[in-house]
Design an enzyme around this catalytic site. Structure first.
Site, PDB file in Angstrom:
ATOM      1  CB  SER A  18      -0.946  -0.002   1.202  1.00 53.61           C
ATOM      2  OG  SER A  18      -0.223  -0.173   2.406  1.00 53.61           O
ATOM      3  CB  SER A 148      17.732  -5.124   5.095  1.00 55.22           C
ATOM      4  OG  SER A 148      18.455  -3.931   5.369  1.00 55.22           O
ATOM      5  CE1 TYR A 161      13.933  -4.314   9.060  1.00 58.38           C
ATOM      6  CE2 TYR A 161      16.254  -3.821   8.762  1.00 58.38           C
ATOM      7  CZ  TYR A 161      14.973  -3.903   8.256  1.00 58.38           C
ATOM      8  OH  TYR A 161      14.740  -3.566   6.933  1.00 58.38           O
TER       9      TYR A 161
HETATM   10  N1  LIG Z   1      12.913   1.589   2.662  1.00 62.14           N
HETATM   11  C1  LIG Z   1      14.146   1.176   2.973  1.00 62.14           C
HETATM   12  O1  LIG Z   1      15.087   1.964   3.117  1.00 62.14           O
HETATM   13  C2  LIG Z   1      14.417  -0.307   3.138  1.00 62.14           C
HETATM   14  C3  LIG Z   1      15.761  -0.721   3.186  1.00 62.14           C
HETATM   15  C4  LIG Z   1      16.031  -2.082   3.335  1.00 62.14           C
HETATM   16  C5  LIG Z   1      14.999  -2.989   3.416  1.00 62.14           C
HETATM   17  N2  LIG Z   1      13.709  -2.553   3.370  1.00 62.14           N
HETATM   18  C6  LIG Z   1      12.630  -3.550   3.472  1.00 62.14           C
HETATM   19  O2  LIG Z   1      11.709  -3.316   2.415  1.00 62.14           O
HETATM   20  C7  LIG Z   1      10.402  -3.686   2.848  1.00 62.14           C
HETATM   21  C8  LIG Z   1       9.441  -2.511   2.661  1.00 62.14           C
HETATM   22  O3  LIG Z   1       9.895  -1.438   3.467  1.00 62.14           O
HETATM   23  P1  LIG Z   1       9.266   0.032   3.352  1.00 62.14           P
HETATM   24  O4  LIG Z   1      10.317   0.972   3.771  1.00 62.14           O
HETATM   25  O5  LIG Z   1       8.647   0.196   2.008  1.00 62.14           O
HETATM   26  O6  LIG Z   1       8.117  -0.046   4.488  1.00 62.14           O
HETATM   27  P2  LIG Z   1       6.861   0.904   4.784  1.00 62.14           P
HETATM   28  O7  LIG Z   1       6.874   2.105   3.914  1.00 62.14           O
HETATM   29  O8  LIG Z   1       6.847   1.091   6.259  1.00 62.14           O
HETATM   30  O9  LIG Z   1       5.582   0.023   4.346  1.00 62.14           O
HETATM   31  C9  LIG Z   1       5.210  -1.079   5.114  1.00 62.14           C
HETATM   32  C10 LIG Z   1       4.044  -1.795   4.447  1.00 62.14           C
HETATM   33  O10 LIG Z   1       3.738  -2.972   5.217  1.00 62.14           O
HETATM   34  C11 LIG Z   1       2.360  -2.975   5.512  1.00 62.14           C
HETATM   35  N3  LIG Z   1       2.094  -3.684   6.759  1.00 62.14           N
HETATM   36  C12 LIG Z   1       2.427  -3.321   8.037  1.00 62.14           C
HETATM   37  N4  LIG Z   1       2.020  -4.242   8.910  1.00 62.14           N
HETATM   38  C13 LIG Z   1       1.420  -5.224   8.186  1.00 62.14           C
HETATM   39  C14 LIG Z   1       0.797  -6.455   8.509  1.00 62.14           C
HETATM   40  N5  LIG Z   1       0.728  -6.882   9.788  1.00 62.14           N
HETATM   41  N6  LIG Z   1       0.258  -7.190   7.516  1.00 62.14           N
HETATM   42  C15 LIG Z   1       0.320  -6.773   6.224  1.00 62.14           C
HETATM   43  N7  LIG Z   1       0.913  -5.633   5.848  1.00 62.14           N
HETATM   44  C16 LIG Z   1       1.461  -4.867   6.815  1.00 62.14           C
HETATM   45  C17 LIG Z   1       1.950  -1.515   5.545  1.00 62.14           C
HETATM   46  O11 LIG Z   1       0.542  -1.399   5.336  1.00 62.14           O
HETATM   47  P3  LIG Z   1      -0.381  -0.493   6.317  1.00 62.14           P
HETATM   48  O12 LIG Z   1       0.127   0.907   6.191  1.00 62.14           O
HETATM   49  O13 LIG Z   1      -1.764  -0.676   5.792  1.00 62.14           O
HETATM   50  O14 LIG Z   1      -0.190  -1.043   7.708  1.00 62.14           O
HETATM   51  C18 LIG Z   1       2.774  -0.969   4.386  1.00 62.14           C
HETATM   52  O15 LIG Z   1       2.126  -1.220   3.161  1.00 62.14           O
HETATM   53  C19 LIG Z   1      10.543  -4.143   4.301  1.00 62.14           C
HETATM   54  O16 LIG Z   1      10.678  -5.538   4.339  1.00 62.14           O
HETATM   55  C20 LIG Z   1      11.811  -3.460   4.749  1.00 62.14           C
HETATM   56  O17 LIG Z   1      12.434  -4.128   5.815  1.00 62.14           O
HETATM   57  C21 LIG Z   1      13.394  -1.231   3.242  1.00 62.14           C
END
Ligand SMILES: NC(=O)c1ccc[n+]([C@@H]2O[C@H](COP(=O)([O-])OP(=O)(O)OC[C@H]3O[C@@H](n4cnc5c(N)ncnc54)[C@H](OP(=O)(O)O)[C@@H]3O)[C@@H](O)[C@H]2O)c1
Length: 252
Positions: A18, A148, A161
């Site tokens: 989302s 990550s 994490y």
């Molecule tokens: N962005 C970075 O810098 C980065 C770097 C390394 C790795 N990652 C990894 O990439 C992935 C995405 O990260 P992001 O930064 O895009 O995260 P984000 O913006 O915080 O988005 C998290 C998503 O997960 C959903 N979510 C939360 N709790 C949930 C649940 N219990 N069941 C189903 N959906 C749930 C949220 O939906 P709702 O809002 O509806 O709760 C949202 O769509 C993660 O695995 C993260 O560890 C990210």
């Protein structure tokens, strides 16, 4: 079939689609021709915005609410998605994340660790078990874990994490060995810091100065890698960890 439509006829499920990286992963999979089930937990308006982005670009996507850390909800989610589209899921992207608290060891508890394992071990396990029957009967499938780079860096005060993301590597390799004979591939993408909505206003200059390619990553950089691992262009690649971080670290 043009290369842009290399996932035509495929059904993909993106957890946490989302917002953040998941939104862009969903959009790129749809642009490549897949029908995309966009999972979210709490924010229906964000999920609908993702669907609107995709459908206004000519793609096919539907939002599905479910808490992917709950066994019953995962089972119902996969049945709802497969029932809605009338086919089994071909591509599963384990992307969703909950809060990621940074805590010194003194303030970390077993529950702190379990909270991360719920998202990065339990949820992928539950989801994978639900999509496996369809993938096995098709003799094909692609499971993609979003890990990550922190596993290579070992960031301080982030051990719950880092530990859970490290466990995803074990799942990737063991599952690739077990599922390869069924034509199912399992790979992990390890992003660097990719600023998304939740990082708004953060100072990225220190991080960026250590990126050989000299810029912060963008969600599309991750989404492009997901499309590659979802498609037949990566048909001989399984059990691998792909770092997408501008060269900041080397392979895991
Ligand atoms: N962005 C970075 O810098 C980065 C770097 C390394 C790795 N990652 C990894 O990439 C992935 C995405 O990260 P992001 O930064 O895009 O995260 P984000 O913006 O915080 O988005 C998290 C998503 O997960 C959903 N979510 C939360 N709790 C949930 C649940 N219990 N069941 C189903 N959906 C749930 C949220 O939906 P709702 O809002 O509806 O709760 C949202 O769509 C993660 O695995 C993260 O560890 C990210």
């Amino acid at each position: 079939m043009g290369s842009k439509q290399r996932l035509a006829g495929k059904l993909a499920l993106v957890t946490g689609g989302s917002r953040g990286l998941g939104r862009h992963i969903a959009a790129s999979l749809a642009e490549a021709g897949a029908s995309v089930a966009v999972n979210y937990a709490n924010n229906a308006a964000n999920a609908e915005e993702t669907i609107r982005m995709i459908t206004s670009a000519g793609g096919n996507a539907t939002a599905f609410q479910a808490d992917i850390t709950r066994e019953q909800e995962v089972s119902e989610l996969v049945h709802r998605v497969e029932g809605h589209y009338g086919r089994s899921i071909d591509v599963l992207v384990n992307n969703a994340t909950g809060p990621q608290p940074m805590l010194p060891l003194e303030e970390s508890t077993w529950q702190t660790y379990l909270d991360q394992l719920e998202f990065f071990v339990k949820a992928p396990l539950l989801l994978t078990k639900e999509v496996l029957p369809g993938m096995k009967s098709n003799g094909s499938g692609s499971l993609i874990h979003i890990g990550s780079e922190v596993v290579q860096i070992g960031n301080a005060r982030f051990s719950s994490y880092v530990t859970a993301k490290a466990a995803m590597i074990g799942m990737t390799r063991s599952w690739a060995s077990e599922l390869g004979p069924h034509g199912i591939r399992v790979n992990l993408i390890a992003p660097g810091w990719i600023p998304v909505e939740r990082h708004e206003g953060a100072d990225t200059s220190g991080y960026q100065s250590a990126v050989p390619l000299g810029r912060m990553g963008e969600p599309l950089d991750i989404a492009n890698a997901v499309v590659f691992l979802a498609s037949d262009e990566s048909r001989f690649i399984t059990g691998q960890c792909l770092s997408v971080n501008g060269g900041r670290t080397y392979g895991i």
